[in-house]
Design an enzyme around this catalytic site. Structure first.
Site, PDB file in Angstrom:
ATOM      1  N   ARG A 155       0.676  -1.328   0.023  1.00  0.00           N
ATOM      2  CA  ARG A 155      -0.299  -0.181  -0.099  1.00  0.00           C
ATOM      3  C   ARG A 155       1.164   1.237  -0.060  1.00  0.00           C
ATOM      4  O   ARG A 155       0.612   2.702  -0.949  1.00  0.00           O
ATOM      5  CB  ARG A 155      -0.919   0.154   1.463  1.00  0.00           C
ATOM      6  CG  ARG A 155      -2.529   0.888   1.315  1.00  0.00           C
ATOM      7  CD  ARG A 155      -2.922   0.745   0.141  1.00  0.00           C
ATOM      8  NE  ARG A 155      -4.400   2.205   0.639  1.00  0.00           N
ATOM      9  CZ  ARG A 155      -4.684   1.521   0.535  1.00  0.00           C
ATOM     10  NH1 ARG A 155      -5.373   0.777   0.707  1.00  0.00           N
ATOM     11  NH2 ARG A 155      -5.764   2.758   0.940  1.00  0.00           N
TER      12      ARG A 155
ATOM     13  N   LEU B   2      -6.006   7.853   0.866  1.00  0.00           N
ATOM     14  CA  LEU B   2      -4.628   9.031   1.105  1.00  0.00           C
ATOM     15  C   LEU B   2      -3.661   8.308   2.216  1.00  0.00           C
ATOM     16  O   LEU B   2      -3.771   8.731   3.382  1.00  0.00           O
ATOM     17  CB  LEU B   2      -4.724  10.324   0.380  1.00  0.00           C
ATOM     18  CG  LEU B   2      -5.643  10.197  -0.639  1.00  0.00           C
ATOM     19  CD1 LEU B   2      -5.578  12.141  -0.971  1.00  0.00           C
ATOM     20  CD2 LEU B   2      -4.624   9.617  -1.914  1.00  0.00           C
TER      21      LEU B   2
ATOM     22  N   ASN C 167     -11.335  16.183   0.150  1.00  0.00           N
ATOM     23  CA  ASN C 167     -12.435  15.392  -0.272  1.00  0.00           C
ATOM     24  C   ASN C 167     -14.003  15.171   0.239  1.00  0.00           C
ATOM     25  O   ASN C 167     -14.528  17.130   0.693  1.00  0.00           O
ATOM     26  CB  ASN C 167     -12.304  14.045   0.708  1.00  0.00           C
ATOM     27  CG  ASN C 167     -12.456  12.674  -0.091  1.00  0.00           C
ATOM     28  OD1 ASN C 167     -13.423  12.646  -0.833  1.00  0.00           O
ATOM     29  ND2 ASN C 167     -12.475  11.891   1.770  1.00  0.00           N
ATOM     30  N   THR C 168     -14.877  15.270  -0.335  1.00  0.00           N
ATOM     31  CA  THR C 168     -16.316  14.834   0.384  1.00  0.00           C
ATOM     32  C   THR C 168     -17.069  14.045   0.077  1.00  0.00           C
ATOM     33  O   THR C 168     -16.727  12.526  -0.231  1.00  0.00           O
ATOM     34  CB  THR C 168     -17.457  15.330  -2.071  1.00  0.00           C
ATOM     35  OG1 THR C 168     -18.522  15.430  -1.453  1.00  0.00           O
ATOM     36  CG2 THR C 168     -16.452  14.708  -3.201  1.00  0.00           C
ATOM     37  N   HIS C 169     -17.911  14.140   1.286  1.00  0.00           N
ATOM     38  CA  HIS C 169     -18.396  13.140   2.043  1.00  0.00           C
ATOM     39  C   HIS C 169     -19.516  13.382   1.582  1.00  0.00           C
ATOM     40  O   HIS C 169     -20.517  14.199   2.029  1.00  0.00           O
ATOM     41  CB  HIS C 169     -17.404  12.780   3.154  1.00  0.00           C
ATOM     42  CG  HIS C 169     -18.344  12.149   4.007  1.00  0.00           C
ATOM     43  ND1 HIS C 169     -18.263  10.485   3.823  1.00  0.00           N
ATOM     44  CD2 HIS C 169     -19.048  11.839   5.340  1.00  0.00           C
ATOM     45  CE1 HIS C 169     -18.950   9.173   4.637  1.00  0.00           C
ATOM     46  NE2 HIS C 169     -19.360  10.638   5.637  1.00  0.00           N
TER      47      HIS C 169
ATOM     48  N   GLY D 221      -7.280  11.379   8.945  1.00  0.00           N
ATOM     49  CA  GLY D 221      -8.343  10.159   9.201  1.00  0.00           C
ATOM     50  C   GLY D 221      -9.112   9.854   8.499  1.00  0.00           C
ATOM     51  O   GLY D 221      -9.409   9.924   7.487  1.00  0.00           O
TER      52      GLY D 221
ATOM     53  N   ASP E 128     -12.817  10.670   6.906  1.00  0.00           N
ATOM     54  CA  ASP E 128     -14.177  12.045   6.843  1.00  0.00           C
ATOM     55  C   ASP E 128     -13.931  12.895   8.633  1.00  0.00           C
ATOM     56  O   ASP E 128     -14.769  13.112   8.400  1.00  0.00           O
ATOM     57  CB  ASP E 128     -15.253  11.111   6.796  1.00  0.00           C
ATOM     58  CG  ASP E 128     -15.745  10.150   5.591  1.00  0.00           C
ATOM     59  OD1 ASP E 128     -14.602  11.005   4.224  1.00  0.00           O
ATOM     60  OD2 ASP E 128     -15.602   8.830   5.667  1.00  0.00           O
TER      61      ASP E 128
END
Ligand code: GRF
Length: 223
Positions: free
Chosen positions: A86, A114, A128-130, A164, A166
């Protein structure tokens, strides 16, 4: 830290002021409707303030990559399974994205966390979009978890990625009502409509105005 223009930021503050147009790399894993909304916003004219310089994916054969190709945007896929670990994948992704010298990396339905090497290179520049109202319902199943809990209001959250799940400093949120008879798919589609509008608004403002993140206070300021 020292931001690209070379001005020293006070400790705990991350500042970035992109030169126009801001260079944006978008990461996708699926249908790419958020990516398409960003492509459409850029096409609407230079007032948007940003240009998508590349699209990256963690898998091949997805609509998100087709959308990039149709728009004439350079695109690439790096699959975790093609790397020994990874960490190697994370470093390869970092190096590939770095080739495009982004001001902003937008994780738009990118279904991988990431890693530390990626975030060390682009920390404070990755959003980021959650599809839930953070801090409620983090993780891969935001709409399903909100529905199962029985909330009447859910929504979407655009935030800076801090490592972390979200949980990074929030830039903006939009509320979406849960309606009687909603199933996961109907609710998620309604959230995605709000999410696309929110993402376009946030990315445009970040591109045009720049941003400051106070890491200690978890406060994001757009001047
Ligand atoms: C969005 O709801 C995103 O928040 C989620 O997956 C969805 C991606 O949609 N994690 P799309 O690929 O942009 O259509």
């Amino acid at each position: 830290m020292v931001h690209p223009e070379g001005t020293e930021s006070p400790p705990g503050l991350v500042q970035h002021r992109p030169e126009a147009p801001a260079r944006i790399v978008v990461l996708v894993s699926g249908s790419g409707t958020n990516l398409q909304a960003l492509i459409d916003a850029e096409r609407a004219g230079p007032a948007f303030g940003g240009t998508i310089v590349a699209v990256g994916a963690d898998r091949t054969g997805i609509q998100g990559l087709e959308r990039a190709e149709q728009a004439g945007i350079p695109a690439f896929a790096l699959r975790v399974k093609d790397f020994a670990s990874r960490q190697e994948w994370d470093r390869a992704l970092r190096d590939r994205v770095a080739e495009y010298a982004p001001d902003l990396v937008v994780s738009a339905g990118f279904m991988k966390l990431l890693g530390p090497d990626f975030l060390a290179a682009f920390g404070g520049r990755v959003i980021n979009t959650h599809p839930a109202l953070s801090p409620s319902f983090p993780g891969m199943h935001g709409p399903a978890d909100a529905l199962a809990y029985g909330v009447k209001i859910t929504g979407c959250t655009v935030f800076f990625v801090a490592g972390g799940v979200d949980d990074g400093p929030i830039i903006a949120q939009a509320a979406v009502a849960v309606e009687d008879g909603d199933d996961v798919s109907a609710l998620h589609e309604r959230i995605k409509t709000a999410e696309r509008a929110l993402l376009v608004d946030v990315v445009g403002r970040l591109a045009r105005q720049g941003w400051t993140i106070d890491l200690g206070k978890r406060k994001v300021t757009l001047p």
